[in-house]
Design an enzyme around this catalytic site. Structure first.
Site, mmCIF file in Angstrom:
data_model
loop_
_atom_site.group_PDB
_atom_site.id
_atom_site.type_symbol
_atom_site.label_atom_id
_atom_site.label_comp_id
_atom_site.label_asym_id
_atom_site.label_seq_id
_atom_site.Cartn_x
_atom_site.Cartn_y
_atom_site.Cartn_z
ATOM 1 N N CYS A 254 -8.357 5.366 5.587
ATOM 2 C CA CYS A 254 -8.990 6.038 4.650
ATOM 3 C C CYS A 254 -10.212 5.505 4.041
ATOM 4 O O CYS A 254 -11.159 5.735 4.827
ATOM 5 C CB CYS A 254 -7.816 6.006 3.581
ATOM 6 S SG CYS A 254 -8.082 7.657 2.382
ATOM 7 N N HIS B 69 -2.832 7.249 5.477
ATOM 8 C CA HIS B 69 -2.175 5.971 5.132
ATOM 9 C C HIS B 69 -1.065 5.352 5.773
ATOM 10 O O HIS B 69 0.078 5.721 5.054
ATOM 11 C CB HIS B 69 -2.085 5.903 3.410
ATOM 12 C CG HIS B 69 -3.387 5.983 2.759
ATOM 13 N ND1 HIS B 69 -3.943 4.635 2.163
ATOM 14 C CD2 HIS B 69 -3.923 7.095 2.235
ATOM 15 C CE1 HIS B 69 -5.063 5.249 1.517
ATOM 16 N NE2 HIS B 69 -5.031 6.596 1.332
ATOM 17 N N GLU C 215 0.261 2.570 5.940
ATOM 18 C CA GLU C 215 0.777 1.614 5.090
ATOM 19 C C GLU C 215 1.543 2.168 4.062
ATOM 20 O O GLU C 215 2.473 1.450 3.509
ATOM 21 C CB GLU C 215 -0.421 0.629 4.620
ATOM 22 C CG GLU C 215 -1.031 1.177 3.303
ATOM 23 C CD GLU C 215 -2.335 2.132 3.765
ATOM 24 O OE1 GLU C 215 -2.104 2.632 4.796
ATOM 25 O OE2 GLU C 215 -3.056 2.522 2.804
#
Ligand code: GLN
Length: 191
Positions: free
Chosen positions: A77, A172, A174
């Protein structure tokens, strides 16, 4: 594997947690000396102008460029924006990847959304979609030279690219419970 996560601003804790889930103790990178002995570096999501300015302030721009000459680097990002060579405006960038990126490319109503992505480079990538989580995300305008697109939205918008040992994702990984993107990056870092 020794993976560092740039920990100046943004979602670095979440990357460290994902790497931990794969059995790798990740370290936080704030100063040039923190890059020593790492096998790879992740630049997290957050706010790309803030991340770039803080990288300049901490004297990290040239050390990270040097590190990237020999090692794997992944931007998610805001991190993807920092990795890009072209973003059509002035702000501090690493400018490593031969990609052009448009910030905040998805308009207001859909600032944030989720979409399953087919990412063939991942384990079971063709059969099992990866949950793409987009938060005020950038998009890839183009990937040139050695850079190639590895994920697209259903409408064809390019949202991830790889160039040698450098990786960039608009979304994302994560923030999902799927560890395959981190696994893929660790494989790149292993070389
Ligand atoms: N919109 C942010 C930027 O342009 C990126 C958002 C994010 O990293 N989730 O820097």
């Amino acid at each position: 594997m020794r993976i560092g996560v740039l920990a100046l601003q943004g979602a670095f804790i979440e990357h460290i947690r994902q790497l931990g889930g794969l059995g790798h103790a990740a370290t936080e990178v704030r100063l040039p000396r923190d890059l020593q002995r790492l096998d790879g570096l992740i630049i997290p999501g957050g706010e790309s102008t803030a991340i770039g300015k803080l990288m300049e302030g901490y004297g990290l721009m040239d050390p990270v460029r040097e590190f990237a000459g020999q090692h794997a680097v992944w931007g998610t990002c805001a991190g993807m924006i920092v990795m890009a060579r072209e973003i059509g405006r002035e702000q501090p960038l690493l400018g490593l990847m031969d990609i052009a990126v448009e910030r905040n490319a998805f308009g207001r109503q859909i600032d944030s959304f989720e979409e399953p992505l087919t990412v063939e480079v991942l384990k079971d990538g063709a059969a099992r979609p990866f949950p793409g989580i987009f938060i005020r995300a950038p998009r890839l305008v183009h990937a040139r030279g050695q850079a190639r697109v590895i994920a697209r939205l259903a409408d064809g918008t390019a949202v991830a690219a790889v160039e040698g040992r450098w990786l960039a994702t608009s979304f994302h990984p994560e923030l999902s419970t799927d560890l395959r993107f981190h696994e893929y990056f660790v494989e790149i870092a292993r070389g």
